[in-house]
Design a protein around this motif. Structure first.
Motif, mmCIF file in Angstrom:
data_model
loop_
_atom_site.group_PDB
_atom_site.id
_atom_site.type_symbol
_atom_site.label_atom_id
_atom_site.label_comp_id
_atom_site.label_asym_id
_atom_site.label_seq_id
_atom_site.Cartn_x
_atom_site.Cartn_y
_atom_site.Cartn_z
ATOM 1 N N SER A 185 0.828 -1.210 0.000
ATOM 2 C CA SER A 185 0.000 0.000 0.000
ATOM 3 C C SER A 185 0.859 1.256 0.000
ATOM 4 N N THR A 186 1.878 1.280 0.871
ATOM 5 C CA THR A 186 2.747 2.459 0.906
ATOM 6 C C THR A 186 3.646 2.513 -0.329
ATOM 7 N N ALA A 187 4.099 1.339 -0.806
ATOM 8 C CA ALA A 187 4.931 1.315 -2.010
ATOM 9 C C ALA A 187 4.153 1.823 -3.213
ATOM 10 N N THR A 188 2.890 1.419 -3.305
ATOM 11 C CA THR A 188 2.058 1.845 -4.430
ATOM 12 C C THR A 188 1.762 3.340 -4.355
ATOM 13 N N PHE A 189 1.441 3.838 -3.149
ATOM 14 C CA PHE A 189 1.163 5.265 -2.990
ATOM 15 C C PHE A 189 2.401 6.092 -3.304
ATOM 16 N N ARG A 190 3.563 5.605 -2.840
ATOM 17 C CA ARG A 190 4.810 6.304 -3.140
ATOM 18 C C ARG A 190 5.076 6.306 -4.640
ATOM 19 N N ALA A 191 4.815 5.164 -5.293
ATOM 20 C CA ALA A 191 5.053 5.069 -6.728
ATOM 21 C C ALA A 191 4.147 6.008 -7.514
ATOM 22 N N VAL A 192 2.930 6.207 -7.037
ATOM 23 C CA VAL A 192 2.021 7.170 -7.678
ATOM 24 C C VAL A 192 2.633 8.565 -7.638
ATOM 25 N N LEU A 193 3.062 8.992 -6.445
ATOM 26 C CA LEU A 193 3.666 10.317 -6.296
ATOM 27 C C LEU A 193 4.975 10.426 -7.075
ATOM 28 N N MET A 194 5.788 9.364 -7.014
ATOM 29 C CA MET A 194 7.074 9.371 -7.706
ATOM 30 C C MET A 194 6.896 9.505 -9.214
ATOM 31 N N THR A 195 5.949 8.760 -9.758
ATOM 32 C CA THR A 195 5.758 8.772 -11.206
ATOM 33 C C THR A 195 5.161 10.091 -11.677
ATOM 34 N N ILE A 196 4.272 10.657 -10.881
ATOM 35 C CA ILE A 196 3.764 11.994 -11.216
ATOM 36 C C ILE A 196 4.913 12.999 -11.191
ATOM 37 N N GLY A 197 5.723 12.930 -10.117
ATOM 38 C CA GLY A 197 6.832 13.878 -9.980
ATOM 39 C C GLY A 197 7.884 13.725 -11.054
ATOM 40 N N GLN A 198 8.168 12.483 -11.450
ATOM 41 C CA GLN A 198 9.207 12.245 -12.449
ATOM 42 C C GLN A 198 8.675 12.377 -13.876
ATOM 43 N N LEU A 199 7.740 11.525 -14.257
ATOM 44 C CA LEU A 199 7.354 11.431 -15.663
ATOM 45 C C LEU A 199 6.521 12.616 -16.149
ATOM 46 N N SER A 200 5.434 12.929 -15.419
ATOM 47 C CA SER A 200 4.570 14.006 -15.917
ATOM 48 C C SER A 200 5.242 15.369 -15.782
ATOM 49 N N PHE A 201 5.951 15.593 -14.670
ATOM 50 C CA PHE A 201 6.639 16.881 -14.516
ATOM 51 C C PHE A 201 7.824 16.981 -15.477
ATOM 52 N N TYR A 202 8.499 15.863 -15.754
ATOM 53 C CA TYR A 202 9.588 15.892 -16.739
ATOM 54 C C TYR A 202 9.041 16.333 -18.101
ATOM 55 N N ASP A 203 7.943 15.717 -18.522
ATOM 56 C CA ASP A 203 7.344 16.092 -19.800
ATOM 57 C C ASP A 203 6.917 17.555 -19.823
ATOM 58 N N GLN A 204 6.318 17.997 -18.710
ATOM 59 C CA GLN A 204 5.827 19.375 -18.643
ATOM 60 C C GLN A 204 6.976 20.376 -18.696
ATOM 61 N N ILE A 205 8.008 20.130 -17.914
ATOM 62 C CA ILE A 205 9.163 21.037 -17.879
ATOM 63 C C ILE A 205 9.884 21.027 -19.222
ATOM 64 N N LYS A 206 10.050 19.839 -19.793
ATOM 65 C CA LYS A 206 10.701 19.733 -21.099
ATOM 66 C C LYS A 206 9.915 20.481 -22.170
ATOM 67 N N SER A 207 8.596 20.335 -22.162
ATOM 68 C CA SER A 207 7.758 21.041 -23.141
ATOM 69 C C SER A 207 7.897 22.556 -22.990
ATOM 70 N N TYR A 208 7.931 23.004 -21.730
ATOM 71 C CA TYR A 208 8.082 24.449 -21.499
ATOM 72 C C TYR A 208 9.433 24.948 -21.997
ATOM 73 N N LEU A 209 10.490 24.211 -21.678
ATOM 74 C CA LEU A 209 11.832 24.618 -22.113
ATOM 75 C C LEU A 209 11.938 24.650 -23.639
ATOM 76 N N LEU A 210 11.324 23.669 -24.292
ATOM 77 C CA LEU A 210 11.380 23.621 -25.759
ATOM 78 C C LEU A 210 10.563 24.737 -26.406
ATOM 79 N N SER A 211 9.623 25.305 -25.630
ATOM 80 C CA SER A 211 8.824 26.410 -26.176
ATOM 81 C C SER A 211 9.565 27.741 -26.117
#
Length: 289
Positions: A164-190
């Protein structure tokens, strides 16, 4: 403008395994700092203590479990996120808004976190083994030996202790890594200052690593204690939380600096390897009709 390439589903797992080989000693130090309850050693002191008493290669104790975790956890979350993102982008005819990427990342993280729980638990145990007294050491030979022994000695369900804690952590980790990486990269490329190159990938991944560390550290401390606990040591998740709270609010951020020092480089190396795999071996993006 050169042809655009899309990542294949397994690139994330490959990149994460490569990164783990570089950052495993930092991950081991993080686990040791989070699980110490009496002594107050810092990250540097802990590293010296381990090398002095166990030898340099003790810093790589549990590497096979770390690789097993990346092959299960990271391959699953990257695969779901990238494949579904590409399909949704093709259907909508453009890039996804951030909230959709964040929701997708959360779902992918939940799946990856659950699948990766056995490897994660063995990883934590093997890293923590070198500081236990001789009569308490588990002495797993490698990750698969650890999985087999847990099943024989403690039952299959024990492999998913802390899921339960591993899954909850993975949710936060993946949001922080993957979605924010894409968002920041898109902004920088703009902006006119960045292009799709190593500088952009480094900057985006560094920022994503900082965000992910801040989001996940309290959950990571609880998860580590839960997975490393011996049978009957804690009655419930709340018991672990109150036990950690005895150290004060900062107890939930124990090992924060080593966690960032480990997660920052791990995130950077993962995405740099991932982007190189994408740009050199990815599927050529079909032009919009």
């Amino acid at each position: 403008m050169g042809e655009q390439r899309l990542a294949k589903w397994y690139f994330g797992g490959m990149a994460s395994c490569g990164a783990a080989c570089f950052t495993h000693p930092l991950d081991l130090l993080k686990v040791h700092l989070q699980t110490q309850q009496t002594t107050k050693l810092g990250g540097g002191q802990m590293a010296v203590h381990i090398v002095k008493n166990q030898g340099f290669f003790a810093l790589y104790n549990g590497l096979s479990a770390s690789l097993l975790r990346q092959l299960t956890y990271s391959t699953t979350r990257f695969a779901i996120y990238e494949v579904v993102k590409q399909r949704m982008s093709e259907s909508s005819g453009g890039s996804l808004p951030f909230y959709k990427r964040a929701l997708l990342a959360g779902f992918a993280g939940a799946c990856g976190g659950f699948v990766g729980t056995p490897g994660d638990m063995i990883n934590v145990r093997m890293q923590n083994d070198i500081k236990l007294p001789a009569d308490q050491k588990r002495n797993y030979k490698h990750a698969l030996d650890g999985v087999v022994r847990v099943v024989k000695e403690e039952g299959v369900l024990r492999l998913f202790r802390g899921a339960s804690t591993a899954t909850f952590r993975a949710v936060l980790m993946t949001i922080g890594q993957l979605s924010f990486y894409d968002q920041i990269k898109s902004y920088l490329l703009s902006t006119p200052f960045f292009s799709d190159n190593l500088t952009c990938h480094f900057t985006s991944s560094l920022a994503a690593g900082a965000i992910a560390t801040t989001m996940t550290q309290p959950v990571d401390v609880i998860k580590t204690r839960s997975m490393n606990a011996r049978p009957g040591e804690f009655k419930s998740l709340w018991h672990i939380i109150t036990y950690t709270a005895r150290l004060g609010p900062l107890g939930f951020f124990k090992g924060y600096v080593p966690a960032f020092v480990r997660l920052g480089p791990h995130t950077i190396i993962t995405f740099i390897l991932f982007e190189q795999l994408r740009k050199n071996f990815g599927t050529i993006k079909k032009p919009a009709q």
